[in-house]
Motif scaffolding. Structure first.
Motif, PDB file in Angstrom:
ATOM      1  N   HIS A 108       0.876  -1.174   0.000  1.00  0.00           N
ATOM      2  CA  HIS A 108       0.000   0.000   0.000  1.00  0.00           C
ATOM      3  C   HIS A 108       0.914   1.225   0.000  1.00  0.00           C
ATOM      4  O   HIS A 108       1.780   1.351   0.867  1.00  0.00           O
ATOM      5  CB  HIS A 108      -0.919   0.006   1.223  1.00  0.00           C
ATOM      6  N   GLU A 160       1.864   3.763   3.104  1.00  0.00           N
ATOM      7  CA  GLU A 160       2.329   3.167   4.361  1.00  0.00           C
ATOM      8  C   GLU A 160       3.857   3.189   4.323  1.00  0.00           C
ATOM      9  O   GLU A 160       4.474   2.484   3.532  1.00  0.00           O
ATOM     10  CB  GLU A 160       1.772   1.750   4.499  1.00  0.00           C
ATOM     11  N   ARG A 186      -2.794   4.685  -1.299  1.00  0.00           N
ATOM     12  CA  ARG A 186      -3.048   3.264  -1.012  1.00  0.00           C
ATOM     13  C   ARG A 186      -3.162   2.464  -2.311  1.00  0.00           C
ATOM     14  O   ARG A 186      -2.654   1.357  -2.424  1.00  0.00           O
ATOM     15  CB  ARG A 186      -4.361   3.148  -0.224  1.00  0.00           C
ATOM     16  N   HIS A 222       3.014  -3.699   6.641  1.00  0.00           N
ATOM     17  CA  HIS A 222       1.924  -2.732   6.429  1.00  0.00           C
ATOM     18  C   HIS A 222       1.842  -1.779   7.601  1.00  0.00           C
ATOM     19  O   HIS A 222       2.465  -1.981   8.638  1.00  0.00           O
ATOM     20  CB  HIS A 222       0.587  -3.476   6.309  1.00  0.00           C
ATOM     21  N   SER A 223       1.013  -0.735   7.412  1.00  0.00           N
ATOM     22  CA  SER A 223       0.591   0.083   8.543  1.00  0.00           C
ATOM     23  C   SER A 223      -0.814   0.556   8.230  1.00  0.00           C
ATOM     24  O   SER A 223      -1.448   0.053   7.297  1.00  0.00           O
ATOM     25  CB  SER A 223       1.576   1.227   8.788  1.00  0.00           C
TER      26      SER A 223
HETATM   27 CA    CA Z   1      -2.079  -1.865   4.613  1.00  0.00          CA
END
Ligand code: CA
Length: 338
Positions: A61, A64, A103, A147-148
Motif C-alpha cells: 500500500h 504506508e 493506497r 503494512h501500517s
Molecule cells: Ca495496509
C-alpha cells in the motif's frame, strides 16, 4: 496442455548470484509521456551461498511508509558476508502507488493487496501481483509484508499472522511471530465464506510459505518507535531463520502481548458526518463504553449520534480523518489470548 503463464516483468538482478545487488524490476508500460519506457520497481537481493530465503515487502500500500524506511535501511546495511542464504527486499512493491503516496495505484486504481495472485497479462498492478506470486514467493521460506494503517487508520504498532487449518503449521508460524519481538502481535482467524484470500500473505500461505505481516502505525506518517519495531523485527526474523547469527538478535523492550480476534472486531460509522473518537489505539475498552459521536455541523440544532462499543477489548486501530461516511471503519479491536 498450456504452458504456465510467465511474468512479463524483467528483473535486473540475478536471484542466484552471491553478493549484494541493488536494481529494479522493469515493468514495461507504454504511455503518452514514455513510449518505450518501464516502471522501475526497486529490488535488492543479498545472497551468500545456500540457505534459507526471506522475502521482505513494503509499499504494497503506497501510503504506508514505516516499512519502506525500515527495509531501505536493511537494504543499505546488510552485507553478504553477514548472512547465510538469501534476503530479497521489495521496498516499494506497488511503486506507482508508493511514488504517489496513495493506497491504490494512480494508473489502474487497483489495491495491490486485494488482487493476488494477479494476472501476467493484466493491468500494471495485476502484473506486479503476478510477478510477486510467480517469481518471488516460490523462492522464499518466509514472507514478511510490512503494512501500517495508511492514510485513513492509525494502529497500535503490532506484528500479525493468520492461522492455518493445520495446527502444526500454525505453531511454526507463531514461533516466527514471537521471534519478531513486537510488543504487540495479532493472530487472525482464516477468512471463512468470503472466497479466497487475495492478499500477498494469503497467496503465500496457499503456496505453503510462512507469511507474517505488521501494522506499524499509519496516518500517512512515520514514527521512530514504529520504524524501530520494524527494524528489530526484520533482523530478528533473519536470526530465527538462521540467515543471520544469534549474535545479531535485537532484544525486544517487552514480551509480546498476544491478541486474537474480538467477537465485535470492527466498529463502522452509523451516519455520514464528523467523527469525534472517544477512545484511542492502546486503550482497553468495555462493552457499552462510549466509542464516539458523529456530528452534523451542516444541520444546526441537530444533536450528534452517539455510539458505544458492542463488545470489549484492546483498541488496535482507529480512523484518522474526522470527515466520515456511513460504513467507514472507525475502530478495530482485539482480545487478549490467555
Ligand atoms: Ca495496509
Amino acid at each position: 496442455m498450456t504452458a504456465p503463464k510467465r511474468s512479463r516483468l524483467v528483473p535486473e538482478v540475478d536471484f542466484d548470484r552471491d553478493g549484494v545487488q541493488r536494481g529494479f524490476v522493469r515493468l514495461f508500460h507504454s504511455t503518452h509521456a514514455s513510449a518505450y519506457g518501464f516502471i522501475p520497481i526497486p529490488i535488492v537481493v543479498i545472497r551468500n551461498g545456500d540457505g534459507p530465503t526471506a522475502l521482505f515487502v513494503s509499499g504494497n500500500h503506497g501510503d504506508e511508509y514505516e516499512g519502506q524506511v525500515a527495509l531501505s535501511e536493511l537494504a543499505r546495511e546488510l552485507r553478504a558476508e553477514d548472512i547465510r542464504g538469501r534476503v530479497i527486499i521489495l521496498p516499494m512493491a506497488n511503486y506507482p502507488a508508493a511514488m504517489a503516496g496513495r493506497r491504490v495505484s494512480p494508473i489502474d486504481d487497483a489495491n495491490l493487496n486485494r488482487i493476488f495472485p494477479g494476472d501476467p497479462d493484466g493491468t500494471v498492478s495485476q502484473q506486479i501481483a503476478w510477478f510477486i506470486t510467480e517469481q518471488l514467493i516460490p523462492r522464499a521460506d518466509l514472507v514478511c509484508d510490512l503494512h501500517s494503517g495508511g492514510s485513513s487508520l492509525m494502529y497500535s504498532p503490532c506484528a500479525l499472522m493468520t492461522k492455518f487449518a493445520d495446527e502444526k503449521r500454525t505453531e511454526t508460524l507463531r514461533q516466527a511471530l514471537i521471534a519478531f519481538g513486537a510488543p504487540l502481535a495479532y493472530i487472525a482467524e482464516p477468512a471463512q465464506g468470503q472466497g479466497a484470500d487475495q492478499t500477498l500473505g494469503g497467496v503465500a500461505a496457499r503456496q505453503g510459505v510462512l507469511a507474517l505481516g505488521t501494522e506499524l502505525g499509519g496516518a500517512g506518517t512515520v514514527t521512530p518507535a514504529a520504524v524501530q519495531m520494524a527494524r528489530r523485527g526484520v533482523r530478528n526474523l533473519l536470526v530465527h531463520l538462521g540467515i543471520l547469527p544469534e549474535s545479531a538478535r535485537l532484544a525486544p523492550p517487552s514480551p509480546t502481548r498476544l491478541l486474537g480476534v474480538a467477537p465485535d472486531a470492527f466498529l463502522y460509522a452509523p451516519e455520514n458526518g464528523v467523527f469525534e473518537p472517544l477512545a484511542a489505539p492502546g486503550d482497553m475498552v468495555e462493552a457499552g463504553q462510549p466509542a464516539g459521536r458523529i456530528h452534523f455541523p451542516e444541520s444546526p440544532g441537530l444533536a450528534p449520534v452517539a455510539f458505544a462499543f458492542p463488545g470489549g477489548g484492546y483498541v488496535l486501530c482507529r480512523r484518522v480523518p474526522a470527515r466520515t461516511m456511513r460504513g467507514d471503519c472507525l475502530f478495530g479491536l482485539g482480545v487478549d489470548l490467555g
